[in-house]
Design a protein around this motif. Sequence first.
Motif, mmCIF file in Angstrom:
data_model
loop_
_atom_site.group_PDB
_atom_site.id
_atom_site.type_symbol
_atom_site.label_atom_id
_atom_site.label_comp_id
_atom_site.label_asym_id
_atom_site.label_seq_id
_atom_site.Cartn_x
_atom_site.Cartn_y
_atom_site.Cartn_z
ATOM 1 N N ASN A 186 33.473 47.854 41.543
ATOM 2 C CA ASN A 186 32.831 46.836 42.383
ATOM 3 C C ASN A 186 32.656 45.561 41.572
ATOM 4 O O ASN A 186 33.148 45.467 40.443
ATOM 5 C CB ASN A 186 31.490 47.342 42.940
ATOM 6 C CG ASN A 186 30.511 47.736 41.847
ATOM 7 O OD1 ASN A 186 30.454 47.131 40.779
ATOM 8 N ND2 ASN A 186 29.723 48.780 42.102
ATOM 9 N N SER A 187 31.965 44.604 42.122
ATOM 10 C CA SER A 187 31.849 43.293 41.486
ATOM 11 C C SER A 187 31.090 43.344 40.163
ATOM 12 O O SER A 187 31.154 42.391 39.376
ATOM 13 C CB SER A 187 31.171 42.308 42.442
ATOM 14 O OG SER A 187 29.862 42.757 42.771
ATOM 15 N N GLU A 188 30.372 44.441 39.902
ATOM 16 C CA GLU A 188 29.633 44.568 38.652
ATOM 17 C C GLU A 188 30.443 45.247 37.546
ATOM 18 O O GLU A 188 29.952 45.420 36.430
ATOM 19 C CB GLU A 188 28.336 45.336 38.884
ATOM 20 C CG GLU A 188 27.345 44.617 39.788
ATOM 21 C CD GLU A 188 26.015 45.339 39.850
ATOM 22 O OE1 GLU A 188 25.080 44.881 39.176
ATOM 23 O OE2 GLU A 188 25.939 46.361 40.556
ATOM 24 N N THR A 189 31.678 45.632 37.844
ATOM 25 C CA THR A 189 32.555 46.234 36.847
ATOM 26 C C THR A 189 32.961 45.168 35.827
ATOM 27 O O THR A 189 33.298 44.048 36.197
ATOM 28 C CB THR A 189 33.807 46.813 37.527
ATOM 29 O OG1 THR A 189 33.397 47.789 38.501
ATOM 30 C CG2 THR A 189 34.732 47.469 36.517
ATOM 31 N N PRO A 190 32.917 45.470 34.535
ATOM 32 C CA PRO A 190 33.233 44.455 33.520
ATOM 33 C C PRO A 190 34.722 44.122 33.463
ATOM 34 O O PRO A 190 35.565 44.891 33.957
ATOM 35 C CB PRO A 190 32.757 45.101 32.213
ATOM 36 C CG PRO A 190 32.729 46.554 32.486
ATOM 37 C CD PRO A 190 32.431 46.725 33.937
ATOM 38 N N PRO A 191 35.083 42.987 32.863
ATOM 39 C CA PRO A 191 36.496 42.617 32.683
ATOM 40 C C PRO A 191 37.271 43.748 32.015
ATOM 41 O O PRO A 191 36.741 44.462 31.151
ATOM 42 C CB PRO A 191 36.423 41.375 31.790
ATOM 43 C CG PRO A 191 35.053 40.827 32.000
ATOM 44 C CD PRO A 191 34.168 42.005 32.266
ATOM 45 N N LEU A 215 40.317 46.524 41.048
ATOM 46 C CA LEU A 215 39.735 45.368 40.356
ATOM 47 C C LEU A 215 40.016 44.084 41.116
ATOM 48 O O LEU A 215 39.147 43.215 41.239
ATOM 49 C CB LEU A 215 40.296 45.281 38.933
ATOM 50 C CG LEU A 215 39.907 46.411 37.978
ATOM 51 C CD1 LEU A 215 40.788 46.384 36.730
ATOM 52 C CD2 LEU A 215 38.433 46.307 37.585
ATOM 53 N N ARG A 216 41.229 43.974 41.626
ATOM 54 C CA ARG A 216 41.610 42.781 42.388
ATOM 55 C C ARG A 216 40.743 42.628 43.632
ATOM 56 O O ARG A 216 40.256 41.529 43.943
ATOM 57 C CB ARG A 216 43.085 42.894 42.780
ATOM 58 C CG ARG A 216 43.629 41.757 43.612
ATOM 59 C CD ARG A 216 43.869 40.531 42.789
ATOM 60 N NE ARG A 216 44.608 39.527 43.564
ATOM 61 C CZ ARG A 216 44.802 38.283 43.158
ATOM 62 N NH1 ARG A 216 44.336 37.886 41.986
ATOM 63 N NH2 ARG A 216 45.479 37.432 43.906
ATOM 64 N N ARG A 217 40.544 43.721 44.353
ATOM 65 C CA ARG A 217 39.732 43.658 45.571
ATOM 66 C C ARG A 217 38.286 43.269 45.255
ATOM 67 O O ARG A 217 37.628 42.603 46.056
ATOM 68 C CB ARG A 217 39.750 45.018 46.279
ATOM 69 C CG ARG A 217 41.042 45.318 47.003
ATOM 70 C CD ARG A 217 40.878 46.500 47.952
ATOM 71 N NE ARG A 217 40.435 47.705 47.251
ATOM 72 C CZ ARG A 217 41.269 48.588 46.715
ATOM 73 N NH1 ARG A 217 42.584 48.387 46.765
ATOM 74 N NH2 ARG A 217 40.795 49.667 46.113
ATOM 75 N N ALA A 218 37.796 43.694 44.092
ATOM 76 C CA ALA A 218 36.410 43.419 43.719
ATOM 77 C C ALA A 218 36.249 42.085 42.988
ATOM 78 O O ALA A 218 35.143 41.741 42.569
ATOM 79 C CB ALA A 218 35.879 44.546 42.842
ATOM 80 N N ASN A 219 37.358 41.353 42.836
ATOM 81 C CA ASN A 219 37.335 40.064 42.128
ATOM 82 C C ASN A 219 36.860 40.203 40.690
ATOM 83 O O ASN A 219 36.132 39.347 40.170
ATOM 84 C CB ASN A 219 36.463 39.042 42.874
ATOM 85 C CG ASN A 219 37.054 38.648 44.217
ATOM 86 O OD1 ASN A 219 38.251 38.373 44.317
ATOM 87 N ND2 ASN A 219 36.217 38.645 45.244
#
Length: 267
Positions: A186-191, A215-219
């Motif tokens: 999700n959006s809180e996943t690190p780079p 990762l792409r979907r979660a930006n």
Amino acid sequence: MKLDTIKLEHSSGATLTLYLHDIVELREKARPIILITPGGAYRFVSEREAEPVAIAFYNAGYHAAVLRYSCQEDARNMQPMIEVLESIRILKEHAEEWRIAADKIAVCGFSAGGHLAAASGTMWNEPTLMERLGYTGDALKPNAMILGYPVITSGEFAHRESFYNLSGSWEDDQISGFYSIEKRVNSETPPTFIWHTEDDQAVTIENALLMISALRRANVSFECHIFNKGQHGLSLCNTEVNTPNPHCEHWFGLCVEWLDSIGFGLE
């Protein structure tokens, strides 16, 4: 070099081995640290993906650490996830003492260890894990993930042995699906930095592709390198680890460049 091994509190046998730079007169600033989780299908911990990788990052100027986590039946009930998150907590709590940049902790995993590294970045706020470790907020969260030929999905392209050792199930069911990383991004996943080989027959390339799609979907910022030739378990891709592959060996330099690009460079 300061070399030390710590037994983890929330484990019967897991250890964290530290490779820390000495404090020198010309450099007292904190350094980023790379926490390494070797592969082995959650059946064993591969030494080829342990100390050699730690020394490579150490020689690149980083602190490094290796987590030798619980395997086989001892890996059930999220035990390896407890251990990787406890390791992150230890590194943060001792950041000042060990001159670690507490906001620059990257987890680097290979194969099943790649799954564990990815779990640290997607399960750090899992309520059960936070309760068992007694922490809330982002105290357990890594700041970046480095995934080498990672086990990701419990679905069609799963590495079944890894999920069996974690869950006790050989099927793509609710039990093993709990650990399917692409469902947790999700959006809180690190780079994230990912590398894989097209030839990998043990953990197929679809694992990496599913991860980058999530990762792409979660930006979430990511970099991915797919090399055309190379078997599973390449580690550093050199003669030291008995997997010489000059082309795939570039992954390490590319990874260091990526770390620089996201602010993990040495000051």
